[in-house]
Write a protein that holds these residues in place. Structure first.
Motif, short mmCIF file in Angstrom:
data_model
loop_
_atom_site.label_atom_id
_atom_site.label_comp_id
_atom_site.label_asym_id
_atom_site.label_seq_id
_atom_site.Cartn_x
_atom_site.Cartn_y
_atom_site.Cartn_z
N SER A 59 0.76 -1.20 -0.07
CA SER A 59 0.07 0.11 0.16
C SER A 59 0.87 1.38 0.04
CB SER A 59 -0.92 -0.29 1.22
OG SER A 59 -1.64 -1.20 1.28
N GLU A 60 1.78 1.09 0.86
CA GLU A 60 2.77 2.46 0.91
C GLU A 60 3.35 2.52 -0.37
OE1 GLU A 60 4.89 4.65 4.60
OE2 GLU A 60 6.27 2.95 3.80
N ALA A 61 3.84 1.40 -0.88
CA ALA A 61 4.70 1.44 -2.27
C ALA A 61 3.81 2.06 -3.45
CB ALA A 61 5.19 0.00 -2.48
N LEU A 62 2.52 1.70 -3.26
CA LEU A 62 1.54 2.40 -4.24
C LEU A 62 1.40 4.09 -4.04
CD1 LEU A 62 -0.91 -0.25 -4.34
CD2 LEU A 62 0.05 0.47 -6.48
N MET A 63 1.60 4.14 -2.74
CA MET A 63 1.36 5.76 -2.47
C MET A 63 2.82 6.40 -2.98
SD MET A 63 -1.28 6.52 -0.72
CE MET A 63 -1.32 7.57 0.70
N PHE A 64 4.06 5.93 -2.50
CA PHE A 64 4.95 6.27 -3.07
C PHE A 64 5.14 6.52 -4.71
CE2 PHE A 64 7.76 4.74 0.93
CZ PHE A 64 7.33 5.70 1.64
N ALA A 65 5.01 5.33 -5.20
CA ALA A 65 4.82 5.72 -6.79
C ALA A 65 3.91 6.59 -7.19
CB ALA A 65 4.39 4.07 -7.14
N MET A 66 2.79 6.79 -6.70
CA MET A 66 1.91 7.84 -7.11
C MET A 66 2.68 9.19 -7.05
SD MET A 66 -1.64 6.99 -7.85
CE MET A 66 -2.68 5.88 -7.84
N GLY A 67 2.94 9.31 -5.82
CA GLY A 67 3.68 10.44 -5.31
C GLY A 67 4.72 11.08 -5.92
N SER A 68 5.66 9.93 -6.61
CA SER A 68 6.94 10.26 -7.33
C SER A 68 6.81 10.45 -8.55
CB SER A 68 7.74 8.86 -7.13
OG SER A 68 8.25 8.61 -5.85
N ILE A 69 5.35 10.12 -9.36
CA ILE A 69 5.45 10.11 -10.79
C ILE A 69 4.47 11.17 -11.30
CG2 ILE A 69 6.67 7.97 -11.26
CD1 ILE A 69 3.86 6.98 -11.94
N THR A 70 3.56 11.51 -10.07
CA THR A 70 2.25 12.13 -10.63
C THR A 70 2.26 13.51 -9.90
OG1 THR A 70 0.67 11.48 -8.93
CG2 THR A 70 0.84 10.12 -11.05
N ASP A 71 1.54 14.40 -10.53
CA ASP A 71 1.06 15.66 -9.90
C ASP A 71 -0.42 15.75 -10.01
OD1 ASP A 71 3.48 17.08 -9.21
OD2 ASP A 71 4.10 17.29 -11.49
#
Ligand SMILES: Cc1ncc(COP(=O)(O)O)c(C=O)c1O
Length: 396
Positions: free
Chosen positions: A99-111
């Motif tokens: 779950s946190e990996a998904l949040m980090f992925a979204m946070g790192s590649i999207t605005d």
């Protein structure tokens, strides 16, 4: 009274957990519930993982490195290489669950305002992660008739705009159980390279691939290294949902540098759970052979049982431990609630997850449910029998 945020207001509730109050009330009335709604395996956690926590001599339960123990990441990279995923320890950040990996992925590649294309139905919490990141999910609908295989690439291409940042794929799929073929993964990879997009692959069910079919990771596609991001977890692999350990994996240094800043902000993943997860890597292959055999039998039993219920249509899963079933009801949400509130057979009932919450297109999947085959065979058999009786009574 001060107002809460729009984001807070718009956070979707989990379709998997929203019926819990009705289930609790049913239990209080003395009903036994067969829980087919949640992906909590009943398989025993490997003893080595539990023993590693019991037998350690830690005196200070300290933070770990924000990226997780180096010893764990090194051993994890070996496990990946054994599975045709050519990564090193520095390509991995240990997270608090997938779950946190998904949040980090979204946070790192999207605005905020960016778009992510996701084949649907999809794991319902993607909606929550997208809302939290201000990201628009652009769904592309799969169909039960073809077992939720990859929609045509031309359909994906039509959805790409200048705001599209990524395609998010769950392989094997929750809730569909679909296992993407090597050709399908390659087609998506070609599309991502053509349009300079990321592919985020949620591979938390990698080990759960049936009928001798091989799982193909996004990380094993040559030439896609800078576009590929993998999300993983020990939750299902070792039946360690409560450990809360996952990871984010990518060869893209910029992605990992950004993700590391999110990781630093939350300090570190849990220490005891990393000890357990590291020890779990010593689990012998026979464990997975046994688990795989058990789930294959459960799946066969479930699909055969559902196929025999008049009016039920089901997509045969090749992986994970879920299936989507279409029921002869108009509104599966109401039916699922009725099962808990108003129905019983010999003081027993079943709990299913209404599938509409796994779609983001409004009014889609209204007559579908997700069923998790995480119960022992005799319980699963009984649950199917009860579901059949319930459908007959509901449609009287
Ligand atoms: C597809 C998928 N991704 C991610 C997760 C998150 O798992 P966890 O945070 O327990 O690692 C789940 C949990 O059910 C899942 O089904």
């Amino acid at each position: 009274m001060p107002n809460i945020s729009n984001k807070g207001r718009n956070m979707p509730e989990s379709p998997i957990r929203k019926l819990v109050p009705f289930a609790e009330a049913a239990v209080k009335k003395g009903k036994k519930i067969y829980q087919l709604n949640i992906g909590q395996p009943d398989i025993e956690t490997p003893k080595a993982a539990l023993d590693a926590v019991k037998n350690n001599n830690i005196e200070v339960l300290s933070y770990s490195h924000s990226a997780g123990f180096e010893s764990y990441r090194t051993k994890l990279a070996q496990y990946y290489r054994k599975n045709d995923i050519p990564v090193d320890a520095e390509d991995i950040i240990i997270t608090t669950g997938g779950s946190e990996a998904l949040m980090f992925a979204m946070g790192s590649i999207t605005d905020p305002g960016d778009e992510v294309i996701i084949p649907e139905p999809f794991y319902a919490n993607y909606n929550g992660f997208a809302t939290a990141s201000g990201v628009e999910i652009v769904p592309i609908k799969g169909s039960i008739e073809d077992n939720f295989s990859l929609p045509p690439i031309s359909e994906f291409e039509k959805l790409i705009t200048d705001k599209t940042r990524a395609i998010l794929l769950c392989n094997p799929g929750n809730p569909t159980g679909y296992l993407y073929t090597r050709e399908e993964i390659q087609q998506l990879a070609d599309l991502a390279l053509k349009h300079d997009l990321f592919i985020v692959a949620d591979e938390v069910y990698r080990e759960f691939a049936y009928d001798g079919v091989k799982h193909h990771s996004i990380m094993s596609i040559p030439g896609l290294e800078q576009n590929a991001i993998m999300v993983d977890s020990v939750s299902k692999r070792y039946s360690m949902c409560g450990a809360r350990i996952g990871c984010l994996v990518s060869k893209n240094l910029e992605v990992m540098t950004a993700a590391m800043k999110f990781a630093q902000a939350r300090l570190s993943p849990p220490t005891f759970a990393q000890i357990a997860a590291e020890a779990a890597l010593d689990t012998p292959d026979e464990y997975f052979d046994e688990v795989n055999k058990e789930y294959t039998e459960r799946r066969n039993l479930l699909i055969e049982g559902l196929d025999k219920i008049p009016g039920v249509k089901v997509a045969k899963p090749k992986g994970a431990f879920y299936c989507i079933a279409e029921l002869p009801v108009e509104n599966a949400d109401k039916f699922a609630q009725w099962l808990l509130e108003s129905f019983e057979f010999n003081k027993e009932t079943v709990m299913v997850a209404p599938a509409a919450g796994f779609y983001s297109i409004p009014n889609t999947g209204m007559n579908q449910v997700r069923i998790a085959y995480v119960l022992k065979k005799e319980n699963l058999e009984r649950a199917i029998e009860i579901l059949k009786i319930a459908l007959e009574e509901y449609n009287k």
